[in-house]
Write a protein that holds these residues in place. Structure first.
Motif, PDB file in Angstrom:
ATOM      1  N   THR A   1      43.547  31.990  54.697  1.00  0.00           N
ATOM      2  CA  THR A   1      43.312  31.676  53.283  1.00  0.00           C
ATOM      3  C   THR A   1      43.020  32.968  52.521  1.00  0.00           C
ATOM      4  OG1 THR A   1      40.960  31.290  53.729  1.00  0.00           O
ATOM      5  CG2 THR A   1      42.438  29.377  53.825  1.00  0.00           C
ATOM      6  N   TYR A   2      43.415  32.977  51.260  1.00  0.00           N
ATOM      7  CA  TYR A   2      43.209  34.189  50.460  1.00  0.00           C
ATOM      8  C   TYR A   2      42.950  33.808  49.006  1.00  0.00           C
ATOM      9  CZ  TYR A   2      48.004  33.531  48.743  1.00  0.00           C
ATOM     10  OH  TYR A   2      49.149  33.014  48.162  1.00  0.00           O
TER      11      TYR A   2
ATOM     12  N   ALA B   1      46.509  29.868  49.495  1.00  0.00           N
ATOM     13  CA  ALA B   1      45.658  30.402  48.421  1.00  0.00           C
ATOM     14  C   ALA B   1      44.506  29.442  48.152  1.00  0.00           C
ATOM     15  CB  ALA B   1      46.478  30.612  47.154  1.00  0.00           C
ATOM     16  N   VAL B   2      43.328  29.982  47.932  1.00  0.00           N
ATOM     17  CA  VAL B   2      42.145  29.197  47.590  1.00  0.00           C
ATOM     18  C   VAL B   2      41.504  29.805  46.347  1.00  0.00           C
ATOM     19  CG1 VAL B   2      41.727  28.400  49.953  1.00  0.00           C
ATOM     20  CG2 VAL B   2      40.729  30.571  49.170  1.00  0.00           C
ATOM     21  N   ARG B   3      40.608  29.047  45.731  1.00  0.00           N
ATOM     22  CA  ARG B   3      39.966  29.512  44.494  1.00  0.00           C
ATOM     23  C   ARG B   3      38.855  30.524  44.765  1.00  0.00           C
ATOM     24  NH1 ARG B   3      41.097  26.754  39.856  1.00  0.00           N
ATOM     25  NH2 ARG B   3      42.368  24.870  40.058  1.00  0.00           N
ATOM     26  N   ALA B   4      38.191  30.365  45.863  1.00  0.00           N
ATOM     27  CA  ALA B   4      37.070  31.261  46.154  1.00  0.00           C
ATOM     28  C   ALA B   4      36.946  31.443  47.652  1.00  0.00           C
ATOM     29  CB  ALA B   4      35.768  30.693  45.582  1.00  0.00           C
ATOM     30  N   GLY B   5      36.286  32.549  48.024  1.00  0.00           N
ATOM     31  CA  GLY B   5      36.092  32.811  49.450  1.00  0.00           C
ATOM     32  C   GLY B   5      37.387  33.315  50.069  1.00  0.00           C
ATOM     33  N   GLY B   6      37.870  32.590  51.055  1.00  0.00           N
ATOM     34  CA  GLY B   6      39.101  32.974  51.729  1.00  0.00           C
ATOM     35  C   GLY B   6      38.866  34.007  52.815  1.00  0.00           C
ATOM     36  N   ASP B   7      39.904  34.205  53.619  1.00  0.00           N
ATOM     37  CA  ASP B   7      39.831  35.181  54.707  1.00  0.00           C
ATOM     38  C   ASP B   7      40.061  36.604  54.206  1.00  0.00           C
ATOM     39  OD1 ASP B   7      39.418  33.139  56.637  1.00  0.00           O
ATOM     40  OD2 ASP B   7      41.578  32.727  56.662  1.00  0.00           O
ATOM     41  N   PHE B   8      40.868  36.752  53.178  1.00  0.00           N
ATOM     42  CA  PHE B   8      41.064  38.075  52.599  1.00  0.00           C
ATOM     43  C   PHE B   8      41.296  37.946  51.097  1.00  0.00           C
ATOM     44  CE2 PHE B   8      45.407  36.780  53.634  1.00  0.00           C
ATOM     45  CZ  PHE B   8      46.179  37.271  52.594  1.00  0.00           C
ATOM     46  N   THR B   9      41.211  39.078  50.415  1.00  0.00           N
ATOM     47  CA  THR B   9      41.386  39.115  48.962  1.00  0.00           C
ATOM     48  C   THR B   9      42.618  39.936  48.639  1.00  0.00           C
ATOM     49  OG1 THR B   9      39.007  38.962  48.616  1.00  0.00           O
ATOM     50  CG2 THR B   9      40.330  39.724  46.759  1.00  0.00           C
ATOM     51  N   LEU B  10      43.531  39.342  47.914  1.00  0.00           N
ATOM     52  CA  LEU B  10      44.743  40.020  47.461  1.00  0.00           C
ATOM     53  C   LEU B  10      44.476  40.517  46.038  1.00  0.00           C
ATOM     54  CD1 LEU B  10      47.743  40.754  47.886  1.00  0.00           C
ATOM     55  CD2 LEU B  10      48.314  38.474  46.991  1.00  0.00           C
ATOM     56  N   VAL B  11      44.531  41.826  45.848  1.00  0.00           N
ATOM     57  CA  VAL B  11      44.126  42.433  44.579  1.00  0.00           C
ATOM     58  C   VAL B  11      45.325  43.138  43.943  1.00  0.00           C
ATOM     59  CG1 VAL B  11      42.541  44.020  43.438  1.00  0.00           C
ATOM     60  CG2 VAL B  11      41.821  42.807  45.522  1.00  0.00           C
ATOM     61  N   LEU B  12      45.538  42.871  42.676  1.00  0.00           N
ATOM     62  CA  LEU B  12      46.451  43.676  41.861  1.00  0.00           C
ATOM     63  C   LEU B  12      45.562  44.613  41.042  1.00  0.00           C
ATOM     64  CD1 LEU B  12      49.337  44.285  40.976  1.00  0.00           C
ATOM     65  CD2 LEU B  12      49.067  42.567  39.156  1.00  0.00           C
ATOM     66  N   ALA B  13      45.597  45.906  41.369  1.00  0.00           N
ATOM     67  CA  ALA B  13      44.645  46.858  40.797  1.00  0.00           C
ATOM     68  C   ALA B  13      45.374  47.937  40.004  1.00  0.00           C
ATOM     69  CB  ALA B  13      43.821  47.509  41.905  1.00  0.00           C
ATOM     70  N   ALA B  14      44.762  48.281  38.880  1.00  0.00           N
ATOM     71  CA  ALA B  14      45.271  49.424  38.111  1.00  0.00           C
ATOM     72  C   ALA B  14      45.224  50.664  38.990  1.00  0.00           C
ATOM     73  CB  ALA B  14      44.444  49.613  36.847  1.00  0.00           C
ATOM     74  N   ALA B  15      46.200  51.560  38.830  1.00  0.00           N
ATOM     75  CA  ALA B  15      46.315  52.731  39.698  1.00  0.00           C
ATOM     76  C   ALA B  15      45.023  53.543  39.756  1.00  0.00           C
ATOM     77  CB  ALA B  15      47.478  53.609  39.238  1.00  0.00           C
ATOM     78  N   SER B  16      44.345  53.675  38.640  1.00  0.00           N
ATOM     79  CA  SER B  16      43.133  54.495  38.600  1.00  0.00           C
ATOM     80  C   SER B  16      41.977  53.879  39.369  1.00  0.00           C
ATOM     81  CB  SER B  16      42.711  54.727  37.147  1.00  0.00           C
ATOM     82  OG  SER B  16      42.444  53.473  36.515  1.00  0.00           O
TER      83      SER B  16
END
Length: 334
Positions: free
Chosen positions: A182-183, A221-236
């Motif tokens: 889950t993520y 995909a879950v709303r909270a928690g999960g096994d890992f977090t998939l992040v879309l992050a600004a380059a900086s």
């Protein structure tokens, strides 16, 4: 007048049956009217009379009003009984879920028909090393049904069947043991990319049969928690996730799978493929790190690049590729 003399009444001779040895042919000749000289042939009338005489002697006389003997009944013939309907063949069924998570209990159930005696033994067997091995002995209930659970600690496809001792055997039923991950999707920093499009693209890549799905990995995909977090992050903001991350590329750090938004938006020049392919590649590459796989190089010039190759930095003679190769899938599922 003188009386008229009466003519004497002729005496009627009784009909007698006379048998005499024929001199010419040495046989008896029987007549109803008297003697027949031996050696003479009987006329048609004599033959008819002879037949009537024989019949009269053989058949009993029937007087008026006398009861007639009933005709003899035809003897009863043996009539073959209609064939009995064929006995209903015994059958045993087995049902189980097509897919189950590793470490969870999988329900198995089935029935035996016609309904056997309560407590009939049913062998639950699993295919192992080319042979069927009994893993449980179950008992039927009052309705001929049985049920139980099994557990798998490794990913893969498992085949089961149910068998009654000295009785029927069910067809094989297969289940796939998978690892479910889950993520949650998060963002960091400001950027122009559409987060909903990012989440949808990730879900499609995780559910594609060409991806890690082949290695018995499932993602939800879950709303909270999960096994890992998939992040879309600004380059900086990417370097904030640790020393393994920098502003130029994507990375994985602990439970975080970080996708560099600048690369997501415009791709990487060394990767000579369409942007959609690059996005799927970088998702599968960084998620592969989270699954435990490391970097590999190009196997040979002209071959498809392994998804765990650093294709954002160069192809080294390989062709761009967004999906894990067979060897990478075996490393993950083995």
């Amino acid at each position: 007048m003188a009386p008229v003399p009466r003519r004497p009444r002729a005496r009627s001779r009784p009909v007698r049956t006379h048998a005499r040895a024929g001199r010419a042919r040495g046989r008896h000749v029987v007549t109803a009217t008297g003697r027949v000289p031996a050696g003479r042939r009987l006329t048609a009338a004599a033959l008819l009379c002879l037949a009537c005489t024989v019949v009269a002697h053989l058949l009993p006389a029937t007087r008026a009003g006398a009861p007639v003997a009933p005709a003899l009944a035809e003897p009863a013939r043996d009539v073959a009984a209609p064939p009995a309907p064929p006995a209903r063949a015994s059958t045993v069924t087995l049902t189980l879920a097509r897919e189950t998570a590793v470490g969870s209990r999988l329900a198995v159930a089935g029935s035996v028909t016609p309904r056997p005696a309560t407590g009939t033994a049913v062998l639950l067997q699993r295919r192992d090393g080319g042979r069927w091995r009994t893993v449980q002995t179950l008992r039927t209930g009052t309705a001929g049904r049985y049920r139980s659970t099994v557990r798998h600690d490794e990913v893969g496809v498992y085949a089961y069947r149910a068998a009654v001792r000295r009785g029927p055997v069910s067809g094989p039923a297969r289940t796939t043991a998978v690892r479910v991950h889950t993520y949650v999707v998060r963002t960091r920093g400001a950027f122009p990319s559409d987060v909903r499009e990012f989440a949808a693209t990730a879900a499609a890549a995780y559910g594609d049969p060409r991806g890690w799905l082949r290695g018995y990995q499932r993602f939800r995909a879950v709303r909270a928690g999960g096994d890992f977090t998939l992040v879309l992050a600004a380059a900086s903001t990417v370097p904030s996730y640790g020393r393994v991350c920098d502003a130029h590329y994507s990375c994985r750090s602990g439970r975080y799978v970080v996708i560099n938004e600048a690369r997501w938006r415009s791709g990487s020049p060394p990767f000579r493929g369409p942007l959609a392919q690059y996005r799927r590649m970088v998702l599968n590459h960084e998620t592969g790190h989270w699954l435990g796989l490391g970097h590999v190089g190009c196997p040979r010039s002209g071959a498809l690049a392994p998804v765990m190759q650093q294709q954002s930095k160069g192809l080294a003679g390989c062709r761009p590729n967004a999906w894990p190769l067979d060897g990478e899938v075996r490393r993950l599922s083995g």
